[in-house]
Design a protein around this motif. Structure first.
Motif, PDB file in Angstrom:
ATOM      1  N   GLY A 223      -3.300  26.506 -74.612  1.00  0.00           N
ATOM      2  CA  GLY A 223      -3.645  26.370 -76.026  1.00  0.00           C
ATOM      3  C   GLY A 223      -2.688  25.455 -76.773  1.00  0.00           C
ATOM      4  O   GLY A 223      -2.762  25.357 -78.002  1.00  0.00           O
ATOM      5  N   ARG A 224      -1.794  24.776 -76.050  1.00  0.00           N
ATOM      6  CA  ARG A 224      -0.893  23.829 -76.710  1.00  0.00           C
ATOM      7  C   ARG A 224      -1.652  22.580 -77.167  1.00  0.00           C
ATOM      8  O   ARG A 224      -2.583  22.129 -76.492  1.00  0.00           O
ATOM      9  CB  ARG A 224       0.201  23.345 -75.725  1.00  0.00           C
ATOM     10  N   VAL A 225      -1.226  22.021 -78.297  1.00  0.00           N
ATOM     11  CA  VAL A 225      -1.677  20.692 -78.703  1.00  0.00           C
ATOM     12  C   VAL A 225      -0.401  19.852 -78.719  1.00  0.00           C
ATOM     13  O   VAL A 225       0.514  20.148 -79.498  1.00  0.00           O
ATOM     14  CB  VAL A 225      -2.349  20.722 -80.088  1.00  0.00           C
ATOM     15  N   PHE A 226      -0.303  18.872 -77.863  1.00  0.00           N
ATOM     16  CA  PHE A 226       0.950  18.126 -77.754  1.00  0.00           C
ATOM     17  C   PHE A 226       1.262  17.384 -79.053  1.00  0.00           C
ATOM     18  O   PHE A 226       0.367  16.836 -79.700  1.00  0.00           O
ATOM     19  CB  PHE A 226       0.897  17.139 -76.581  1.00  0.00           C
ATOM     20  N   THR A 227       2.540  17.413 -79.423  1.00  0.00           N
ATOM     21  CA  THR A 227       2.969  16.777 -80.668  1.00  0.00           C
ATOM     22  C   THR A 227       3.133  15.271 -80.442  1.00  0.00           C
ATOM     23  O   THR A 227       3.225  14.807 -79.299  1.00  0.00           O
ATOM     24  CB  THR A 227       4.335  17.331 -81.107  1.00  0.00           C
ATOM     25  N   ARG A 228       3.244  14.546 -81.542  1.00  0.00           N
ATOM     26  CA  ARG A 228       3.455  13.103 -81.440  1.00  0.00           C
ATOM     27  C   ARG A 228       4.738  12.812 -80.643  1.00  0.00           C
ATOM     28  O   ARG A 228       4.783  11.899 -79.831  1.00  0.00           O
ATOM     29  CB  ARG A 228       3.530  12.475 -82.831  1.00  0.00           C
ATOM     30  N   GLY A 229       5.770  13.632 -80.869  1.00  0.00           N
ATOM     31  CA  GLY A 229       7.034  13.437 -80.168  1.00  0.00           C
ATOM     32  C   GLY A 229       6.858  13.594 -78.657  1.00  0.00           C
ATOM     33  O   GLY A 229       7.363  12.784 -77.869  1.00  0.00           O
ATOM     34  N   GLU A 230       6.147  14.637 -78.260  1.00  0.00           N
ATOM     35  CA  GLU A 230       5.912  14.848 -76.816  1.00  0.00           C
ATOM     36  C   GLU A 230       5.098  13.695 -76.234  1.00  0.00           C
ATOM     37  O   GLU A 230       5.399  13.197 -75.136  1.00  0.00           O
ATOM     38  CB  GLU A 230       5.173  16.176 -76.600  1.00  0.00           C
ATOM     39  N   LEU A 231       4.072  13.270 -76.975  1.00  0.00           N
ATOM     40  CA  LEU A 231       3.229  12.180 -76.477  1.00  0.00           C
ATOM     41  C   LEU A 231       4.032  10.883 -76.369  1.00  0.00           C
ATOM     42  O   LEU A 231       3.855  10.100 -75.438  1.00  0.00           O
ATOM     43  CB  LEU A 231       2.010  11.984 -77.386  1.00  0.00           C
ATOM     44  N   GLN A 232       4.950  10.687 -77.335  1.00  0.00           N
ATOM     45  CA  GLN A 232       5.767   9.464 -77.305  1.00  0.00           C
ATOM     46  C   GLN A 232       6.678   9.458 -76.071  1.00  0.00           C
ATOM     47  O   GLN A 232       6.860   8.421 -75.431  1.00  0.00           O
ATOM     48  CB  GLN A 232       6.603   9.366 -78.593  1.00  0.00           C
ATOM     49  N   THR A 233       7.226  10.631 -75.716  1.00  0.00           N
ATOM     50  CA  THR A 233       8.060  10.732 -74.507  1.00  0.00           C
ATOM     51  C   THR A 233       7.251  10.313 -73.277  1.00  0.00           C
ATOM     52  O   THR A 233       7.711   9.548 -72.431  1.00  0.00           O
ATOM     53  CB  THR A 233       8.564  12.190 -74.336  1.00  0.00           C
ATOM     54  N   ILE A 234       6.024  10.829 -73.199  1.00  0.00           N
ATOM     55  CA  ILE A 234       5.146  10.490 -72.068  1.00  0.00           C
ATOM     56  C   ILE A 234       4.819   8.993 -72.102  1.00  0.00           C
ATOM     57  O   ILE A 234       4.911   8.285 -71.088  1.00  0.00           O
ATOM     58  CB  ILE A 234       3.849  11.335 -72.112  1.00  0.00           C
ATOM     59  N   ALA A 235       4.473   8.499 -73.301  1.00  0.00           N
ATOM     60  CA  ALA A 235       4.063   7.090 -73.449  1.00  0.00           C
ATOM     61  C   ALA A 235       5.213   6.148 -73.055  1.00  0.00           C
ATOM     62  O   ALA A 235       4.985   5.142 -72.360  1.00  0.00           O
ATOM     63  CB  ALA A 235       3.635   6.830 -74.886  1.00  0.00           C
ATOM     64  N   ASP A 236       6.428   6.469 -73.472  1.00  0.00           N
ATOM     65  CA  ASP A 236       7.571   5.590 -73.162  1.00  0.00           C
ATOM     66  C   ASP A 236       7.748   5.471 -71.654  1.00  0.00           C
ATOM     67  O   ASP A 236       7.953   4.372 -71.126  1.00  0.00           O
ATOM     68  CB  ASP A 236       8.864   6.144 -73.789  1.00  0.00           C
ATOM     69  N   LEU A 237       7.646   6.608 -70.958  1.00  0.00           N
ATOM     70  CA  LEU A 237       7.835   6.583 -69.498  1.00  0.00           C
ATOM     71  C   LEU A 237       6.687   5.825 -68.819  1.00  0.00           C
ATOM     72  O   LEU A 237       6.903   5.068 -67.872  1.00  0.00           O
ATOM     73  CB  LEU A 237       7.937   8.011 -68.957  1.00  0.00           C
ATOM     74  N   CYS A 238       5.458   6.025 -69.323  1.00  0.00           N
ATOM     75  CA  CYS A 238       4.305   5.335 -68.720  1.00  0.00           C
ATOM     76  C   CYS A 238       4.437   3.823 -68.889  1.00  0.00           C
ATOM     77  O   CYS A 238       4.067   3.052 -67.994  1.00  0.00           O
ATOM     78  CB  CYS A 238       3.001   5.839 -69.327  1.00  0.00           C
ATOM     79  N   GLN A 239       5.000   3.399 -70.024  1.00  0.00           N
ATOM     80  CA  GLN A 239       5.181   1.950 -70.221  1.00  0.00           C
ATOM     81  C   GLN A 239       6.316   1.432 -69.340  1.00  0.00           C
ATOM     82  O   GLN A 239       6.200   0.379 -68.729  1.00  0.00           O
ATOM     83  CB  GLN A 239       5.429   1.660 -71.701  1.00  0.00           C
ATOM     84  N   GLU A 240       7.391   2.217 -69.268  1.00  0.00           N
ATOM     85  CA  GLU A 240       8.532   1.781 -68.437  1.00  0.00           C
ATOM     86  C   GLU A 240       8.121   1.626 -66.969  1.00  0.00           C
ATOM     87  O   GLU A 240       8.540   0.684 -66.304  1.00  0.00           O
ATOM     88  CB  GLU A 240       9.644   2.839 -68.583  1.00  0.00           C
ATOM     89  N   TYR A 241       7.285   2.546 -66.485  1.00  0.00           N
ATOM     90  CA  TYR A 241       6.906   2.529 -65.054  1.00  0.00           C
ATOM     91  C   TYR A 241       5.518   1.921 -64.811  1.00  0.00           C
ATOM     92  O   TYR A 241       5.013   1.999 -63.699  1.00  0.00           O
ATOM     93  CB  TYR A 241       6.971   3.952 -64.487  1.00  0.00           C
ATOM     94  N   ASP A 242       4.912   1.347 -65.844  1.00  0.00           N
ATOM     95  CA  ASP A 242       3.599   0.718 -65.721  1.00  0.00           C
ATOM     96  C   ASP A 242       2.543   1.682 -65.148  1.00  0.00           C
ATOM     97  O   ASP A 242       1.905   1.409 -64.127  1.00  0.00           O
ATOM     98  CB  ASP A 242       3.695  -0.544 -64.851  1.00  0.00           C
TER      99      ASP A 242
END
Ligand SMILES: Cc1ncc(COP(=O)(O)O)c(C=O)c1O
Length: 388
Positions: free
Chosen positions: A174-193
Protein backbone atom coordinates in the motif's frame (compact mmCIF):
# COMPACT_ATOMS: atom_id res chain seq x y z
CA UNK A 1 8.17 -39.61 -21.74
CA UNK A 2 8.24 -35.89 -22.78
CA UNK A 3 9.34 -33.48 -20.03
CA UNK A 4 8.48 -29.87 -19.22
CA UNK A 5 11.10 -27.21 -19.97
CA UNK A 6 13.80 -26.27 -17.45
CA UNK A 7 12.73 -22.61 -17.65
CA UNK A 8 9.40 -23.35 -15.93
CA UNK A 9 10.65 -26.11 -13.64
CA UNK A 10 10.97 -23.86 -10.59
CA UNK A 11 7.58 -22.13 -10.95
CA UNK A 12 5.41 -24.70 -9.13
CA UNK A 13 1.84 -23.97 -8.05
CA UNK A 14 1.31 -20.75 -6.17
CA UNK A 15 0.21 -20.46 -2.56
CA UNK A 16 -2.89 -18.63 -3.89
CA UNK A 17 -4.35 -21.90 -5.17
CA UNK A 18 -3.81 -23.60 -1.82
CA UNK A 19 -5.31 -20.68 0.12
CA UNK A 20 -8.33 -20.40 -2.20
CA UNK A 21 -9.08 -24.11 -1.95
CA UNK A 22 -8.79 -24.03 1.84
CA UNK A 23 -10.96 -20.87 2.01
CA UNK A 24 -13.71 -22.61 0.02
CA UNK A 25 -13.54 -25.75 2.15
CA UNK A 26 -14.01 -23.71 5.33
CA UNK A 27 -16.46 -21.20 3.88
CA UNK A 28 -14.09 -18.39 4.90
CA UNK A 29 -14.64 -14.69 4.15
CA UNK A 30 -12.05 -14.34 1.38
CA UNK A 31 -9.83 -11.26 1.70
CA UNK A 32 -7.04 -13.10 -0.09
CA UNK A 33 -7.31 -12.33 -3.78
CA UNK A 34 -7.30 -8.79 -5.19
CA UNK A 35 -10.56 -9.48 -6.99
CA UNK A 36 -13.36 -6.96 -6.41
CA UNK A 37 -16.75 -8.55 -5.70
CA UNK A 38 -18.59 -5.68 -7.42
CA UNK A 39 -18.63 -4.17 -10.95
CA UNK A 40 -16.92 -1.14 -12.42
CA UNK A 41 -18.81 1.78 -14.05
CA UNK A 42 -22.16 0.91 -15.63
CA UNK A 43 -21.40 3.24 -18.58
CA UNK A 44 -18.44 1.04 -19.51
CA UNK A 45 -20.60 -2.10 -19.33
CA UNK A 46 -23.17 -0.47 -21.62
CA UNK A 47 -20.36 0.49 -24.02
CA UNK A 48 -19.15 -3.14 -24.04
CA UNK A 49 -22.66 -4.38 -24.88
CA UNK A 50 -23.00 -1.75 -27.62
CA UNK A 51 -19.59 -2.76 -29.03
CA UNK A 52 -20.66 -6.41 -29.15
CA UNK A 53 -23.97 -5.53 -30.85
CA UNK A 54 -22.44 -3.11 -33.35
CA UNK A 55 -21.02 -5.97 -35.39
CA UNK A 56 -17.84 -3.91 -35.82
CA UNK A 57 -15.78 -5.35 -33.00
CA UNK A 58 -16.22 -9.10 -33.09
CA UNK A 59 -13.11 -9.75 -35.18
CA UNK A 60 -9.43 -9.14 -34.42
CA UNK A 61 -8.58 -5.65 -33.25
CA UNK A 62 -5.48 -4.04 -34.78
CA UNK A 63 -2.49 -5.78 -33.12
CA UNK A 64 -1.16 -2.82 -31.08
CA UNK A 65 -4.67 -1.71 -30.04
CA UNK A 66 -7.67 0.16 -31.42
CA UNK A 67 -7.11 3.83 -32.33
CA UNK A 68 -9.88 4.72 -29.82
CA UNK A 69 -8.15 3.09 -26.87
CA UNK A 70 -4.63 4.19 -27.82
CA UNK A 71 -5.95 7.75 -27.98
CA UNK A 72 -7.71 7.22 -24.64
CA UNK A 73 -4.41 6.14 -23.00
CA UNK A 74 -2.53 9.10 -24.50
CA UNK A 75 -5.26 11.59 -23.45
CA UNK A 76 -5.22 10.16 -19.93
CA UNK A 77 -1.44 10.68 -19.65
CA UNK A 78 -1.88 14.31 -20.74
CA UNK A 79 -4.90 14.90 -18.49
CA UNK A 80 -3.40 13.51 -15.28
CA UNK A 81 0.37 13.84 -15.72
CA UNK A 82 0.84 16.46 -18.43
CA UNK A 83 2.77 13.87 -20.47
CA UNK A 84 2.61 14.10 -24.25
CA UNK A 85 2.28 10.60 -25.67
CA UNK A 86 2.10 9.71 -29.36
CA UNK A 87 -1.01 7.47 -29.59
CA UNK A 88 0.20 5.85 -32.82
CA UNK A 89 3.73 4.87 -31.72
CA UNK A 90 3.90 5.43 -27.97
CA UNK A 91 1.03 3.19 -26.80
CA UNK A 92 0.55 -0.57 -26.92
CA UNK A 93 -2.66 -2.27 -25.74
CA UNK A 94 -2.26 -5.75 -24.23
CA UNK A 95 -4.48 -8.43 -22.63
CA UNK A 96 -3.90 -7.06 -19.12
CA UNK A 97 -0.99 -5.37 -17.41
CA UNK A 98 0.54 -8.79 -16.73
CA UNK A 99 1.24 -9.21 -20.44
CA UNK A 100 2.45 -5.62 -20.75
CA UNK A 101 5.06 -6.35 -18.05
CA UNK A 102 6.00 -9.68 -19.65
CA UNK A 103 6.39 -8.19 -23.15
CA UNK A 104 8.36 -5.25 -21.72
CA UNK A 105 10.84 -7.72 -20.22
CA UNK A 106 10.93 -9.82 -23.42
CA UNK A 107 11.29 -6.77 -25.64
CA UNK A 108 13.83 -4.80 -23.58
CA UNK A 109 16.01 -7.30 -21.68
CA UNK A 110 18.58 -9.77 -23.09
CA UNK A 111 19.57 -13.19 -21.75
CA UNK A 112 22.33 -12.75 -19.15
CA UNK A 113 21.16 -9.26 -18.11
CA UNK A 114 20.22 -8.45 -14.53
CA UNK A 115 16.83 -6.99 -13.61
CA UNK A 116 16.32 -5.29 -10.24
CA UNK A 117 13.09 -6.23 -8.49
CA UNK A 118 11.81 -4.51 -5.37
CA UNK A 119 10.37 -6.94 -2.81
CA UNK A 120 7.59 -7.71 -2.10
CA UNK A 121 6.88 -8.08 -5.83
CA UNK A 122 3.82 -8.87 -7.94
CA UNK A 123 4.12 -12.58 -8.60
CA UNK A 124 4.48 -12.51 -12.41
CA UNK A 125 7.67 -10.39 -12.47
CA UNK A 126 10.23 -13.02 -11.53
CA UNK A 127 8.92 -15.78 -13.85
CA UNK A 128 8.98 -13.19 -16.67
CA UNK A 129 12.62 -12.36 -15.94
CA UNK A 130 13.53 -16.06 -15.80
CA UNK A 131 11.69 -16.81 -19.07
CA UNK A 132 13.73 -14.02 -20.69
CA UNK A 133 16.94 -15.77 -19.55
CA UNK A 134 17.84 -12.84 -17.27
CA UNK A 135 18.65 -12.80 -13.55
CA UNK A 136 16.49 -11.13 -10.88
CA UNK A 137 18.36 -9.05 -8.28
CA UNK A 138 16.33 -8.31 -5.17
CA UNK A 139 16.03 -5.18 -3.06
CA UNK A 140 13.66 -5.57 -0.09
CA UNK A 141 11.22 -3.16 1.50
CA UNK A 142 11.12 -3.75 5.25
CA UNK A 143 8.29 -3.37 7.78
CA UNK A 144 6.92 -1.41 9.49
CA UNK A 145 7.50 1.49 7.07
CA UNK A 146 8.11 -0.51 3.88
CA UNK A 147 10.97 1.62 2.59
CA UNK A 148 14.14 0.48 0.78
CA UNK A 149 17.64 1.14 2.06
CA UNK A 150 19.27 3.47 -0.53
CA UNK A 151 22.67 1.79 0.01
CA UNK A 152 21.17 -1.63 -0.61
CA UNK A 153 19.55 -0.29 -3.78
CA UNK A 154 22.84 1.16 -5.01
CA UNK A 155 24.62 -2.13 -4.28
CA UNK A 156 22.11 -3.96 -6.51
CA UNK A 157 23.20 -1.97 -9.61
CA UNK A 158 26.04 -3.49 -11.66
CA UNK A 159 27.27 -3.02 -15.25
CA UNK A 160 24.96 -5.95 -16.15
CA UNK A 161 21.79 -4.25 -14.84
CA UNK A 162 19.47 -3.72 -17.79
CA UNK A 163 16.14 -2.91 -16.17
CA UNK A 164 14.38 -2.22 -12.88
CA UNK A 165 10.75 -3.15 -12.28
CA UNK A 166 9.03 -0.53 -10.18
CA UNK A 167 5.49 -0.79 -8.80
CA UNK A 168 3.89 2.29 -7.32
CA UNK A 169 1.27 2.49 -5.78
CA UNK A 170 2.64 -0.74 -4.41
CA UNK A 171 0.95 -4.13 -4.07
CA UNK A 172 1.02 -5.53 -1.36
CA UNK A 173 2.32 -2.85 1.05
CA UNK A 174 0.00 0.00 0.00
CA UNK A 175 3.01 2.31 -0.25
CA UNK A 176 2.99 5.19 -2.73
CA UNK A 177 6.61 6.05 -3.42
CA UNK A 178 7.56 9.65 -2.68
CA UNK A 179 9.29 11.97 -5.11
CA UNK A 180 12.47 11.57 -3.04
CA UNK A 181 12.38 7.77 -3.31
CA UNK A 182 11.66 7.95 -7.04
CA UNK A 183 14.53 10.42 -7.52
CA UNK A 184 16.93 7.98 -5.80
CA UNK A 185 15.82 5.25 -8.21
CA UNK A 186 15.94 7.62 -11.20
CA UNK A 187 19.48 8.83 -10.41
CA UNK A 188 20.80 5.26 -10.27
CA UNK A 189 18.96 4.27 -13.47
CA UNK A 190 20.55 7.21 -15.29
CA UNK A 191 24.00 6.51 -13.86
CA UNK A 192 23.84 2.84 -14.95
CA UNK A 193 21.81 3.40 -18.15
CA UNK A 194 18.92 1.25 -16.94
CA UNK A 195 15.34 1.03 -18.26
CA UNK A 196 12.43 1.28 -15.81
CA UNK A 197 9.39 -0.94 -16.28
CA UNK A 198 6.93 1.04 -14.19
CA UNK A 199 3.85 -0.91 -13.14
CA UNK A 200 1.35 1.82 -12.22
CA UNK A 201 -1.87 -0.20 -12.33
CA UNK A 202 -3.10 1.36 -9.03
CA UNK A 203 -2.41 4.93 -10.23
CA UNK A 204 -5.94 6.09 -9.33
CA UNK A 205 -6.14 4.24 -6.03
CA UNK A 206 -4.31 6.80 -3.93
CA UNK A 207 -5.71 8.15 -0.67
CA UNK A 208 -5.80 11.73 0.53
CA UNK A 209 -2.40 13.00 1.59
CA UNK A 210 -0.47 10.99 -1.04
CA UNK A 211 0.16 11.61 -4.70
CA UNK A 212 1.03 9.19 -7.47
CA UNK A 213 4.05 10.46 -9.41
CA UNK A 214 4.89 8.57 -12.62
CA UNK A 215 8.68 8.11 -12.64
CA UNK A 216 8.65 9.02 -16.36
CA UNK A 217 7.84 12.63 -15.35
CA UNK A 218 11.15 13.03 -13.49
CA UNK A 219 13.88 14.83 -15.50
CA UNK A 220 15.70 12.49 -17.88
CA UNK A 221 13.37 9.55 -17.21
CA UNK A 222 10.84 9.67 -20.07
CA UNK A 223 13.25 8.14 -22.56
CA UNK A 224 14.07 5.25 -20.25
CA UNK A 225 10.62 4.35 -18.83
CA UNK A 226 7.79 2.12 -20.00
CA UNK A 227 4.67 2.90 -17.93
CA UNK A 228 2.00 0.24 -17.50
CA UNK A 229 -1.70 0.56 -16.67
CA UNK A 230 -4.75 -1.71 -16.38
CA UNK A 231 -8.49 -1.36 -16.93
CA UNK A 232 -8.79 -4.12 -14.34
CA UNK A 233 -7.67 -1.61 -11.71
CA UNK A 234 -8.53 1.85 -13.10
CA UNK A 235 -12.06 0.80 -14.05
CA UNK A 236 -12.51 -2.12 -11.66
CA UNK A 237 -12.99 -4.73 -14.42
CA UNK A 238 -10.33 -7.36 -13.72
CA UNK A 239 -12.16 -9.93 -15.84
CA UNK A 240 -11.80 -7.86 -19.02
CA UNK A 241 -8.00 -8.24 -19.03
CA UNK A 242 -7.23 -5.01 -20.85
CA UNK A 243 -3.93 -3.31 -20.09
CA UNK A 244 -1.47 -1.01 -21.81
CA UNK A 245 2.14 0.11 -21.97
CA UNK A 246 3.08 3.64 -22.99
CA UNK A 247 6.14 5.83 -23.27
CA UNK A 248 8.95 6.68 -25.66
CA UNK A 249 8.23 5.17 -29.11
CA UNK A 250 11.67 3.51 -29.26
CA UNK A 251 11.00 1.53 -26.09
CA UNK A 252 7.40 0.77 -27.05
CA UNK A 253 8.67 -0.57 -30.39
CA UNK A 254 10.61 -3.26 -28.49
CA UNK A 255 7.59 -4.16 -26.37
CA UNK A 256 5.43 -4.35 -29.52
CA UNK A 257 7.87 -6.67 -31.26
CA UNK A 258 7.47 -9.17 -28.41
CA UNK A 259 3.70 -8.70 -28.03
CA UNK A 260 2.88 -9.32 -31.71
CA UNK A 261 4.00 -12.94 -31.22
CA UNK A 262 2.54 -13.46 -27.75
CA UNK A 263 -1.13 -12.54 -28.13
CA UNK A 264 -1.06 -10.45 -31.35
CA UNK A 265 -4.22 -8.53 -30.34
CA UNK A 266 -6.43 -7.74 -27.34
CA UNK A 267 -10.19 -8.33 -26.85
CA UNK A 268 -11.80 -5.92 -29.32
CA UNK A 269 -15.19 -5.10 -27.68
CA UNK A 270 -13.52 -4.63 -24.28
CA UNK A 271 -11.06 -2.16 -25.82
CA UNK A 272 -13.92 -0.02 -27.13
CA UNK A 273 -15.60 -0.12 -23.73
CA UNK A 274 -12.39 0.92 -21.96
CA UNK A 275 -11.92 3.73 -24.51
CA UNK A 276 -15.39 4.93 -23.50
CA UNK A 277 -14.49 4.65 -19.79
CA UNK A 278 -11.54 6.97 -20.43
CA UNK A 279 -14.02 9.70 -21.40
CA UNK A 280 -15.70 9.64 -17.95
CA UNK A 281 -15.37 12.93 -16.10
CA UNK A 282 -13.46 13.52 -12.87
CA UNK A 283 -16.49 12.51 -10.73
CA UNK A 284 -15.71 8.90 -11.59
CA UNK A 285 -12.21 9.09 -10.11
CA UNK A 286 -13.40 11.05 -7.05
CA UNK A 287 -16.13 8.48 -6.30
CA UNK A 288 -13.67 5.63 -6.82
CA UNK A 289 -11.29 7.11 -4.26
CA UNK A 290 -14.10 7.83 -1.79
CA UNK A 291 -15.42 4.27 -2.13
CA UNK A 292 -12.02 2.78 -1.37
CA UNK A 293 -11.23 5.26 1.41
CA UNK A 294 -14.33 3.98 3.27
CA UNK A 295 -13.25 0.36 2.65
CA UNK A 296 -9.74 1.06 3.81
CA UNK A 297 -11.13 2.56 7.03
CA UNK A 298 -13.33 -0.50 7.64
CA UNK A 299 -10.31 -2.74 7.06
CA UNK A 300 -8.09 -0.74 9.44
CA UNK A 301 -10.79 -0.86 12.15
CA UNK A 302 -11.07 -4.64 11.73
CA UNK A 303 -7.29 -5.12 12.02
CA UNK A 304 -7.10 -2.88 15.05
CA UNK A 305 -9.95 -4.70 16.81
CA UNK A 306 -8.23 -8.02 16.07
CA UNK A 307 -4.94 -6.86 17.61
CA UNK A 308 -3.01 -6.84 14.30
CA UNK A 309 -0.59 -3.98 13.64
CA UNK A 310 -0.69 -2.33 10.23
CA UNK A 311 0.60 0.82 8.57
CA UNK A 312 -2.33 2.60 6.95
CA UNK A 313 -1.99 2.13 3.17
CA UNK A 314 -1.37 5.28 1.11
CA UNK A 315 -2.75 3.57 -2.00
CA UNK A 316 -4.02 0.29 -3.55
CA UNK A 317 -6.60 -2.02 -1.98
CA UNK A 318 -4.09 -4.05 0.00
CA UNK A 319 -2.74 -3.80 3.51
CA UNK A 320 0.01 -5.74 5.25
CA UNK A 321 -0.59 -6.62 8.90
CA UNK A 322 1.75 -7.89 11.63
CA UNK A 323 0.12 -10.73 13.58
CA UNK A 324 2.96 -11.39 16.06
CA UNK A 325 0.90 -10.18 19.07
CA UNK A 326 -1.84 -12.74 18.47
CA UNK A 327 -0.12 -15.81 16.93
CA UNK A 328 3.23 -17.52 17.37
CA UNK A 329 3.89 -19.31 14.03
CA UNK A 330 4.90 -18.03 10.59
CA UNK A 331 2.81 -16.37 7.88
CA UNK A 332 1.72 -19.62 6.20
CA UNK A 333 0.72 -21.19 9.54
CA UNK A 334 -1.19 -18.03 10.52
CA UNK A 335 -3.01 -17.88 7.16
CA UNK A 336 -4.15 -21.48 7.57
CA UNK A 337 -5.16 -20.89 11.20
CA UNK A 338 -7.11 -17.79 10.19
CA UNK A 339 -9.08 -19.76 7.60
CA UNK A 340 -9.65 -22.89 9.66
CA UNK A 341 -10.32 -21.43 13.10
CA UNK A 342 -11.48 -17.86 12.44
CA UNK A 343 -13.06 -18.13 8.99
CA UNK A 344 -11.16 -15.38 7.14
CA UNK A 345 -8.69 -15.84 4.26
CA UNK A 346 -5.61 -13.69 3.65
CA UNK A 347 -2.33 -14.22 1.77
CA UNK A 348 1.04 -15.16 3.30
CA UNK A 349 3.51 -12.71 1.70
CA UNK A 350 6.72 -14.76 1.91
CA UNK A 351 5.72 -15.82 -1.63
CA UNK A 352 6.40 -12.22 -2.73
CA UNK A 353 10.04 -12.28 -1.53
CA UNK A 354 13.12 -14.19 -2.66
CA UNK A 355 14.09 -17.11 -0.45
CA UNK A 356 16.96 -15.11 1.06
CA UNK A 357 14.69 -12.26 2.17
CA UNK A 358 11.46 -14.17 2.99
CA UNK A 359 12.19 -14.04 6.74
CA UNK A 360 11.54 -10.27 6.60
CA UNK A 361 7.80 -10.88 6.29
CA UNK A 362 7.22 -14.13 8.13
CA UNK A 363 5.12 -12.27 10.74
CA UNK A 364 3.01 -10.41 8.18
CA UNK A 365 -0.03 -11.25 6.04
CA UNK A 366 -1.76 -9.38 3.23
CA UNK A 367 -5.45 -8.51 3.25
CA UNK A 368 -7.34 -7.28 0.14
CA UNK A 369 -10.17 -4.85 0.90
CA UNK A 370 -11.72 -4.62 -2.60
CA UNK A 371 -14.84 -6.27 -1.16
CA UNK A 372 -18.40 -5.26 -0.28
CA UNK A 373 -18.71 -3.38 3.04
CA UNK A 374 -20.79 -6.23 4.52
CA UNK A 375 -18.02 -8.68 3.67
CA UNK A 376 -15.43 -6.43 5.33
CA UNK A 377 -17.64 -6.08 8.43
CA UNK A 378 -18.18 -9.85 8.59
CA UNK A 379 -14.41 -10.39 8.40
CA UNK A 380 -13.94 -7.83 11.17
CA UNK A 381 -16.44 -9.58 13.45
CA UNK A 382 -14.75 -12.92 12.96
CA UNK A 383 -11.24 -11.55 13.41
CA UNK A 384 -12.13 -9.81 16.69
CA UNK A 385 -11.82 -13.32 18.22
CA UNK A 386 -8.08 -13.15 17.55
CA UNK A 387 -7.32 -10.51 20.16
CA UNK A 388 -5.50 -12.02 23.12
C1 LIG B 1 0.99 -4.73 -9.21
C2 LIG B 1 0.13 -5.43 -10.20
N1 LIG B 1 0.50 -5.45 -11.49
C3 LIG B 1 -0.23 -6.07 -12.43
C4 LIG B 1 -1.41 -6.71 -12.09
C5 LIG B 1 -2.18 -7.44 -13.15
O1 LIG B 1 -3.02 -6.63 -13.87
P1 LIG B 1 -3.92 -7.25 -15.04
O2 LIG B 1 -5.05 -7.97 -14.43
O3 LIG B 1 -4.32 -6.06 -15.86
O4 LIG B 1 -3.03 -8.18 -15.82
C6 LIG B 1 -1.84 -6.72 -10.76
C7 LIG B 1 -3.08 -7.44 -10.38
O5 LIG B 1 -3.34 -7.71 -9.22
C8 LIG B 1 -1.05 -6.07 -9.79
O6 LIG B 1 -1.41 -6.07 -8.50
Amino acid sequence: MPKTAHRVATFGTTIFTEINTLAQEHNAVNLGQGRPDFDGPQAAIEAAVAALRSGKANQYAPGPGTPELKTGVANHALRFYNMEIDPANGVLVTPGATEAVFCSIMGLVDPGDEVIVIEPFFDSYVPGIIMAGATPVYVPLRPPDWVFDPDELRAAFTPRTRALILNTPHNPTGRVFTRGELQTIADLCQEYDVTVISDEVYEHLVFEGSQHIPIATLPGMFERTVAIGSAGKTFGMTGWKVGWAYGHPELIAGVKRAQQFVSFATNHPAQLAVAHAFTLDSTYYEEYQALYTAKRDLMMQALDAAGLKARQPEGTYFVMADFSDVFDGDDVAFSKYLIQEIGVACIPPTAFYSREHAHIVNKQVRFAFCKGDDTLRAAGERMAKLRR
